[in-house]
Enzyme design. Structure first.
Site, PDB file in Angstrom:
ATOM      1  N   HIS A 130      -0.424  -0.860   6.925  1.00 16.60           N
ATOM      2  CA  HIS A 130      -1.463  -0.939   7.952  1.00 16.60           C
ATOM      3  C   HIS A 130      -2.366  -2.144   7.699  1.00 16.60           C
ATOM      4  O   HIS A 130      -2.585  -2.537   6.556  1.00 16.60           O
ATOM      5  CB  HIS A 130      -2.336   0.323   7.942  1.00 16.60           C
ATOM      6  CG  HIS A 130      -1.648   1.548   8.423  1.00 16.60           C
ATOM      7  ND1 HIS A 130      -1.581   1.896   9.750  1.00 16.60           N
ATOM      8  CD2 HIS A 130      -0.974   2.511   7.753  1.00 16.60           C
ATOM      9  CE1 HIS A 130      -0.909   3.027   9.876  1.00 16.60           C
ATOM     10  NE2 HIS A 130      -0.521   3.424   8.679  1.00 16.60           N
ATOM     11  N   THR A 181       4.063  -3.467  -6.519  1.00 20.05           N
ATOM     12  CA  THR A 181       3.530  -4.220  -5.387  1.00 20.05           C
ATOM     13  C   THR A 181       4.084  -5.635  -5.323  1.00 20.05           C
ATOM     14  O   THR A 181       3.787  -6.366  -4.379  1.00 20.05           O
ATOM     15  CB  THR A 181       1.992  -4.294  -5.467  1.00 20.05           C
ATOM     16  OG1 THR A 181       1.620  -4.932  -6.693  1.00 20.05           O
ATOM     17  CG2 THR A 181       1.377  -2.895  -5.423  1.00 20.05           C
ATOM     18  N   ARG A 196       3.583  -3.771 -14.232  1.00 17.56           N
ATOM     19  CA  ARG A 196       3.700  -5.045 -14.945  1.00 17.56           C
ATOM     20  C   ARG A 196       4.943  -5.000 -15.824  1.00 17.56           C
ATOM     21  O   ARG A 196       5.476  -3.933 -16.127  1.00 17.56           O
ATOM     22  CB  ARG A 196       2.458  -5.301 -15.807  1.00 17.56           C
ATOM     23  CG  ARG A 196       2.217  -4.253 -16.868  1.00 17.56           C
ATOM     24  CD  ARG A 196       0.926  -4.523 -17.622  1.00 17.56           C
ATOM     25  NE  ARG A 196       0.691  -3.514 -18.648  1.00 17.56           N
ATOM     26  CZ  ARG A 196       1.191  -3.553 -19.875  1.00 17.56           C
ATOM     27  NH1 ARG A 196       1.973  -4.582 -20.229  1.00 17.56           N
ATOM     28  NH2 ARG A 196       0.933  -2.604 -20.752  1.00 17.56           N
TER      29      ARG A 196
END
Length: 222
Positions: A130, A181, A196
Site C-alpha cells: 500500500h 525486505t 541481514r
C-alpha cells in the site's frame, strides 16, 4: 462412525497438518489416500482457475483462490498443508512444499517458487504493498505490485515474512521469524528484523551422507 472409519479420518487430518507424510504412505493407505486426493483436487479444479500436476497433496482445509487472470499453477509432487492461504497469481515449481498456515498472495505481479523449496509453517509472502502518503487514509492508498521470486532449494523458516519486490536466490535459507525486505543472494543464510546476512550454506559442514549431493566449487578447486 465405526472405529476404523474414525481412524481413517484421523489419518487424513494428520496428513493435512503434516503433508510430507503423504509421500511415504504404506501401500495399504496409499489407495484410499490417492482416491481422497483426486476428489479434493478435482473439486478445486472445478471451482477455481487452478492447474494441478500429478503426484500432489493438497489439504482440504487449504484455501486456494484463483480467479481468471490470477491462475495458481501447482507443479508435480507439491504439497500444501492445512489452513494455508494461496491467492494467485502463484506458480509452484516441482516438489515445493507449503506447510500449515502459510499465506501467499500474488498481488498483480505474482509469486514464483522454484523447485524443491520449502515454505515452513506460518510464513507469509505478499506480492503487493500500500502507499503511505500522509494526505489520505490507508484504506484509500493505491496498491502496487512488483512480484516475489523464490529460487530453487530455498528454505523459508517458520513465521518468516517476505515483502513485495524481493528475489531470494537458489539454495538460500531464511531464518525463523525473519522479515525479508531486500534481495537475498544464492546460498545466503539470513535472519532478523529486518533480515541481514548471517552466513553462507557452502561454509556449513558437509552432511556426510554417502553419495550425497555436493554444491559446486565456486573457487575452482578440484
Amino acid at each position: 462412525m465405526d472405529l476404523d472409519a474414525q481412524r481413517r479420518e484421523q489419518h487424513k487430518l494428520r496428513l493435512s497438518w503434516m503433508p510430507w507424510l503423504y509421500f511415504s504412505l504404506k501401500p495399504r493407505h496409499r489407495e484410499w489416500a490417492e482416491a481422497w486426493q483426486r476428489e479434493v483436487q478435482d473439486r478445486l479444479r472445478a471451482l477455481e482457475t487452478v492447474e494441478i500436476a500429478e503426484g500432489c497433496f493438497i489439504a482440504p482445509e487449504a484455501r486456494i483462490f484463483a480467479e481468471p487472470g490470477r491462475t495458481v499453477r501447482i507443479g508435480p509432487g507439491c504439497s500444501i498443508g492445512a489452513d494455508a492461504f494461496v491467492h494467485g497469481p502463484v506458480v509452484l515449481g516441482p516438489r515445493v512444499s507449503l506447510n500449515a498456515r502459510v499465506s501467499l498472495d500474488g498481488g498483480a505481479c505474482g509469486i514464483r517458487i522454484g523447485e524443491g523449496s520449502r515454505i515452513a509453517t506460518g510464513a507469509t509472502l505478499y506480492a503487493f504493498d500500500h502507499g503511505l502518503a500522509p494526505d489520505r487514509p490507508v484504506r484509500e492508498q493505491p496498491v502496487t505490485s512488483r512480484g516475489i521470486v523464490i529460487g530453487q532449494d530455498v528454505w523459508v523458516g517458520a513465521n518468516a515474512g517476505i515483502t513485495d519486490g524481493v528475489t531470494v536466490g537458489d539454495h538460500a535459507v531464511i531464518g525463523m521469524g525473519a522479515v525479508v525486505t531486500r534481495d537475498v543472494p544464492p546460498w545466503a543464510i539470513v535472519g532478523g528484523v529486518p533480515a541481514r546476512l548471517l552466513g553462507d550454506r557452502r561454509q556449513r559442514p558437509r552432511s556426510g551422507i554417502p553419495g550425497g549431493w555436493e554444491p559446486p566449487d565456486t573457487e575452482g578447486n578440484p
